[in-house]
Design a protein around this motif. Sequence first.
Motif, PDB file in Angstrom:
ATOM      1  N   GLU A 509       0.835  -1.209   0.000  1.00 22.86           N
ATOM      2  CA  GLU A 509       0.000   0.000   0.000  1.00 22.86           C
ATOM      3  C   GLU A 509       0.866   1.254   0.000  1.00 22.86           C
ATOM      4  O   GLU A 509       0.472   2.308  -0.506  1.00 22.86           O
ATOM      5  CB  GLU A 509      -0.921   0.009   1.213  1.00 22.86           C
ATOM      6  CG  GLU A 509      -0.216   0.108   2.551  1.00 22.86           C
ATOM      7  CD  GLU A 509      -1.194   0.270   3.709  1.00 22.86           C
ATOM      8  OE1 GLU A 509      -1.784   1.356   3.814  1.00 22.86           O
ATOM      9  OE2 GLU A 509      -1.365  -0.689   4.479  1.00 22.86           O
ATOM     10  N   LYS A 510       2.121   1.146   0.503  1.00 24.32           N
ATOM     11  CA  LYS A 510       3.021   2.293   0.536  1.00 24.32           C
ATOM     12  C   LYS A 510       3.560   2.628  -0.856  1.00 24.32           C
ATOM     13  O   LYS A 510       4.114   3.714  -1.056  1.00 24.32           O
ATOM     14  CB  LYS A 510       4.177   2.031   1.505  1.00 24.32           C
ATOM     15  CG  LYS A 510       3.731   1.783   2.942  1.00 24.32           C
ATOM     16  CD  LYS A 510       3.020   2.989   3.530  1.00 24.32           C
ATOM     17  CE  LYS A 510       2.594   2.772   4.966  1.00 24.32           C
ATOM     18  NZ  LYS A 510       3.707   2.732   5.903  1.00 24.32           N
ATOM     19  N   SER A 511       3.416   1.693  -1.807  1.00 26.74           N
ATOM     20  CA  SER A 511       3.808   1.994  -3.191  1.00 26.74           C
ATOM     21  C   SER A 511       2.850   3.011  -3.802  1.00 26.74           C
ATOM     22  O   SER A 511       3.260   3.915  -4.537  1.00 26.74           O
ATOM     23  CB  SER A 511       3.835   0.709  -4.035  1.00 26.74           C
ATOM     24  OG  SER A 511       4.742  -0.231  -3.496  1.00 26.74           O
ATOM     25  N   ASP A 512       1.556   2.892  -3.490  1.00 25.35           N
ATOM     26  CA  ASP A 512       0.582   3.917  -3.898  1.00 25.35           C
ATOM     27  C   ASP A 512       0.909   5.252  -3.230  1.00 25.35           C
ATOM     28  O   ASP A 512       0.744   6.317  -3.835  1.00 25.35           O
ATOM     29  CB  ASP A 512      -0.841   3.489  -3.508  1.00 25.35           C
ATOM     30  CG  ASP A 512      -1.501   2.615  -4.572  1.00 25.35           C
ATOM     31  OD1 ASP A 512      -0.972   2.530  -5.690  1.00 25.35           O
ATOM     32  OD2 ASP A 512      -2.555   2.020  -4.267  1.00 25.35           O
ATOM     33  N   VAL A 513       1.381   5.186  -1.971  1.00 29.34           N
ATOM     34  CA  VAL A 513       1.727   6.415  -1.238  1.00 29.34           C
ATOM     35  C   VAL A 513       2.860   7.155  -1.949  1.00 29.34           C
ATOM     36  O   VAL A 513       2.832   8.378  -2.092  1.00 29.34           O
ATOM     37  CB  VAL A 513       2.122   6.090   0.216  1.00 29.34           C
ATOM     38  CG1 VAL A 513       2.615   7.349   0.933  1.00 29.34           C
ATOM     39  CG2 VAL A 513       0.951   5.475   0.968  1.00 29.34           C
ATOM     40  N   TYR A 514       3.875   6.400  -2.422  1.00 32.04           N
ATOM     41  CA  TYR A 514       4.995   7.023  -3.134  1.00 32.04           C
ATOM     42  C   TYR A 514       4.487   7.741  -4.391  1.00 32.04           C
ATOM     43  O   TYR A 514       4.838   8.894  -4.653  1.00 32.04           O
ATOM     44  CB  TYR A 514       6.033   5.980  -3.513  1.00 32.04           C
ATOM     45  CG  TYR A 514       7.248   6.572  -4.213  1.00 32.04           C
ATOM     46  CD1 TYR A 514       8.371   6.961  -3.498  1.00 32.04           C
ATOM     47  CD2 TYR A 514       7.256   6.761  -5.596  1.00 32.04           C
ATOM     48  CE1 TYR A 514       9.471   7.527  -4.122  1.00 32.04           C
ATOM     49  CE2 TYR A 514       8.347   7.338  -6.237  1.00 32.04           C
ATOM     50  CZ  TYR A 514       9.452   7.700  -5.492  1.00 32.04           C
ATOM     51  OH  TYR A 514      10.530   8.270  -6.126  1.00 32.04           O
ATOM     52  N   SER A 515       3.648   7.048  -5.181  1.00 34.51           N
ATOM     53  CA  SER A 515       3.123   7.654  -6.412  1.00 34.51           C
ATOM     54  C   SER A 515       2.325   8.915  -6.100  1.00 34.51           C
ATOM     55  O   SER A 515       2.412   9.919  -6.810  1.00 34.51           O
ATOM     56  CB  SER A 515       2.246   6.648  -7.163  1.00 34.51           C
ATOM     57  OG  SER A 515       2.981   5.488  -7.489  1.00 34.51           O
ATOM     58  N   PHE A 516       1.532   8.868  -5.010  1.00 36.14           N
ATOM     59  CA  PHE A 516       0.783  10.056  -4.613  1.00 36.14           C
ATOM     60  C   PHE A 516       1.728  11.182  -4.220  1.00 36.14           C
ATOM     61  O   PHE A 516       1.459  12.366  -4.499  1.00 36.14           O
ATOM     62  CB  PHE A 516      -0.147   9.736  -3.442  1.00 36.14           C
ATOM     63  CG  PHE A 516      -0.880  10.950  -2.920  1.00 36.14           C
ATOM     64  CD1 PHE A 516      -1.979  11.457  -3.575  1.00 36.14           C
ATOM     65  CD2 PHE A 516      -0.431  11.597  -1.768  1.00 36.14           C
ATOM     66  CE1 PHE A 516      -2.630  12.585  -3.104  1.00 36.14           C
ATOM     67  CE2 PHE A 516      -1.080  12.720  -1.291  1.00 36.14           C
ATOM     68  CZ  PHE A 516      -2.181  13.216  -1.964  1.00 36.14           C
ATOM     69  N   GLY A 517       2.869  10.835  -3.593  1.00 34.63           N
ATOM     70  CA  GLY A 517       3.851  11.852  -3.235  1.00 34.63           C
ATOM     71  C   GLY A 517       4.362  12.594  -4.449  1.00 34.63           C
ATOM     72  O   GLY A 517       4.576  13.815  -4.407  1.00 34.63           O
ATOM     73  N   VAL A 518       4.553  11.885  -5.571  1.00 36.13           N
ATOM     74  CA  VAL A 518       4.993  12.539  -6.808  1.00 36.13           C
ATOM     75  C   VAL A 518       3.918  13.504  -7.308  1.00 36.13           C
ATOM     76  O   VAL A 518       4.210  14.626  -7.738  1.00 36.13           O
ATOM     77  CB  VAL A 518       5.338  11.497  -7.887  1.00 36.13           C
ATOM     78  CG1 VAL A 518       5.757  12.187  -9.178  1.00 36.13           C
ATOM     79  CG2 VAL A 518       6.448  10.563  -7.404  1.00 36.13           C
ATOM     80  N   VAL A 519       2.633  13.079  -7.258  1.00 33.39           N
ATOM     81  CA  VAL A 519       1.532  13.966  -7.665  1.00 33.39           C
ATOM     82  C   VAL A 519       1.509  15.216  -6.780  1.00 33.39           C
ATOM     83  O   VAL A 519       1.291  16.334  -7.257  1.00 33.39           O
ATOM     84  CB  VAL A 519       0.181  13.221  -7.583  1.00 33.39           C
ATOM     85  CG1 VAL A 519      -0.975  14.178  -7.864  1.00 33.39           C
ATOM     86  CG2 VAL A 519       0.150  12.064  -8.574  1.00 33.39           C
ATOM     87  N   LEU A 520       1.762  15.029  -5.486  1.00 31.66           N
ATOM     88  CA  LEU A 520       1.788  16.156  -4.548  1.00 31.66           C
ATOM     89  C   LEU A 520       2.879  17.152  -4.941  1.00 31.66           C
ATOM     90  O   LEU A 520       2.677  18.378  -4.923  1.00 31.66           O
ATOM     91  CB  LEU A 520       2.024  15.627  -3.129  1.00 31.66           C
ATOM     92  CG  LEU A 520       1.481  16.451  -1.950  1.00 31.66           C
ATOM     93  CD1 LEU A 520       0.012  16.770  -2.132  1.00 31.66           C
ATOM     94  CD2 LEU A 520       1.707  15.697  -0.648  1.00 31.66           C
ATOM     95  N   VAL A 521       4.047  16.629  -5.334  1.00 29.49           N
ATOM     96  CA  VAL A 521       5.141  17.502  -5.757  1.00 29.49           C
ATOM     97  C   VAL A 521       4.792  18.194  -7.090  1.00 29.49           C
ATOM     98  O   VAL A 521       5.147  19.349  -7.303  1.00 29.49           O
ATOM     99  CB  VAL A 521       6.458  16.706  -5.879  1.00 29.49           C
ATOM    100  CG1 VAL A 521       7.580  17.585  -6.421  1.00 29.49           C
ATOM    101  CG2 VAL A 521       6.862  16.135  -4.530  1.00 29.49           C
ATOM    102  N   GLU A 522       4.104  17.486  -7.984  1.00 27.16           N
ATOM    103  CA  GLU A 522       3.623  18.118  -9.226  1.00 27.16           C
ATOM    104  C   GLU A 522       2.751  19.327  -8.919  1.00 27.16           C
ATOM    105  O   GLU A 522       2.884  20.387  -9.543  1.00 27.16           O
ATOM    106  CB  GLU A 522       2.804  17.121 -10.054  1.00 27.16           C
ATOM    107  CG  GLU A 522       3.593  16.272 -11.010  1.00 27.16           C
ATOM    108  CD  GLU A 522       2.668  15.439 -11.900  1.00 27.16           C
ATOM    109  OE1 GLU A 522       2.346  15.877 -13.007  1.00 27.16           O
ATOM    110  OE2 GLU A 522       2.272  14.345 -11.462  1.00 27.16           O
TER     111      GLU A 522
END
Length: 660
Positions: A509-522
């Motif tokens: 589930e933390k793999s989805d968290v990482y991808s969301f972190g990239v969207v947050l930085v975008e």
Amino acid sequence: MIAPPSIAVAATPSLAKPGCDDHCGNVSIPYPFGIGSNCYLDQRYDVTCNQSFNPPIPYLTSLSLQVLSVSLKNKTVTINNPVVKGCRNSTGNEVLATSKSLEGTPFVYSGGYNKFTVLGCGNAILGRDGIVMAGCSSICNPNGTRQVMGCYGINCCETTIPFVLKSYHVSTQGDCVSGFLVDENWIGGYNISDPRYSVENIDLVPVALRWTLQKVDIPSCTRYKTTFQLPGSTLITTWYCKCGWGKEGNPYLADGCQGVGISMGALFLIIGIFWLYKIVLRLKNKKRKEKFFRRNGGLLLQHQTSVDKGSAEKPHFSAKQLEKATDNFNENRILGRGGQGTVYKGMLTDGRIVAVKKSKIVDESQLEQFINEVVILSQLNHRNVVKLLGCCLETEVPLLVYEFISNGTLFKHIHDQSNELPLSWEMRLRIATEVAGALAYLHSSTSIPIYHRDIKSTNILLDDKYKAKVSDFGTSLSIAIDQTHLTTLVKGTFGYLDPEYFQSSQFTEKSDVYSFGVVLVELLTGEKPISMSRTSEQRSLATHFLLSEEENRLFEIFDPQVLKEGMKEELIAVANLARRCLNLNGKNRPAMKEVATELEGIGMSNKKSSTVQTNFQELGCIGGAESVVLSYGNSTSMELILYNSTTSSSDGQPLLRNCV
């Protein structure tokens, strides 16, 4: 004795201009192409037939490339194209190569009939003018491991491209990697043991070029218009003709379409045969639909929805309904293409606007998984998740029907400078909160936890009120409550892919968290997840963000609109949260429920105009960074500069602290 009525059949019309050769060797050369003067539309369509070979070989004169085939149906000419490839040089640097430019010609590299393919061990990115359009990563085949026929990520990978192109460049990283555009049917028989497919031996591959015509170029006929998008917002408009019902031939020639002539004496016989044919065809189509329904898992879906009380049975649309809704899946109705299929805009007979996803052919060995995904989608009921309205399983490939989201993707609104209404900081913060809430719902509020596995800004849609909707569950998987991870073949999108998952093939589930972190930085920076304009060390946005943070210049990369509208405290809090989501160690990342709660709190403070003050100079005072090399066998696949998690004693440590 009366002889049966005769039927006179017209000769098959020539596809070339009258008096011109319609073949060179084994290759048909239809107009607007032609061999010899006055046989082609203009010199750009001139074909030279080289008679020194046996059989003769045709060449497209304007591009000096061998012609393999010409398709009037697809409006494509397939040429033998030089491979853009490279092996790591003596200094170990990446190789950057550029394709043949089609500027000034009526030809484009087709996005619909080609794929970006990588052979060898390593990574390759296809882009143009600093825009990354496709990326692919393959790993080395361990000694003694049997290779399945095809291209599935071991010594070979392939992906689709979203646009037509006039030119492109390929950037490769690896010991010896070849990245190139190639006709989508070329790689079907790939086998790593076949020397013909080695990086060293491949110099030419077939590539489909879409040819375009202006309205004035074609004769009077039933003309159709379509458009293609180049990278960015530029559109190419092209016109084409086609023969009407009952006719065949070349619609680009005057009188090029001809029908079948019959004598009047055979009219009643033909009518009788026609009606008999219609009856047989109707029965055949019924059996065909039943076959597709069973093959696409219709019976299994019926069983699943009947025994699973948690899933609501969705309407079953007929193929005829969806063909009518999408104008027979007209290219002008395409909303987007992805790895799982093509999405079309449609209108049902009751006036509802919908999005119809035409899936790629389902592997029967994965049929149960596909049905499971449909059942999963049937269970989802969240205001920030795109709703599945129904499906059609009686066609060759499954069709899924979703609610239509009118305002396009978050990616477009962040990165398209021509947008009339740029996203304000308040809108960005709200969108991030809504997406986090949807992912928290998937991870912890459904009966069975669901991992999305492809979170990115292109899979986040915005409705007419700019509310976020998470979409594209084509690669999503459910997981048993007592499981902590899933071991899968690595799938995802460059720039968003969790490095820990890339290295271990274990998705959590933390793999989805990482991808969301990239969207947050975008959302914070307005920059793309992968950019060729940044240095190779900082090409990844996640790495660029973390290094900028370490060097105390994070505010320099923030979007000007964000800096103008956001309070320092909010920006620092969101940046801190993004850094935690991008932690190299997945165990140290927060859960999506925690992320959603923190974003809600930041949003509340935004509304209450918090009085907490934070010094700008505190930004970026964190520990060091570490260089992580992800390797497979003897081939280095990826090098990342990531935040050194060992400098943090807990997840809750603030991003910024006083520097003494």
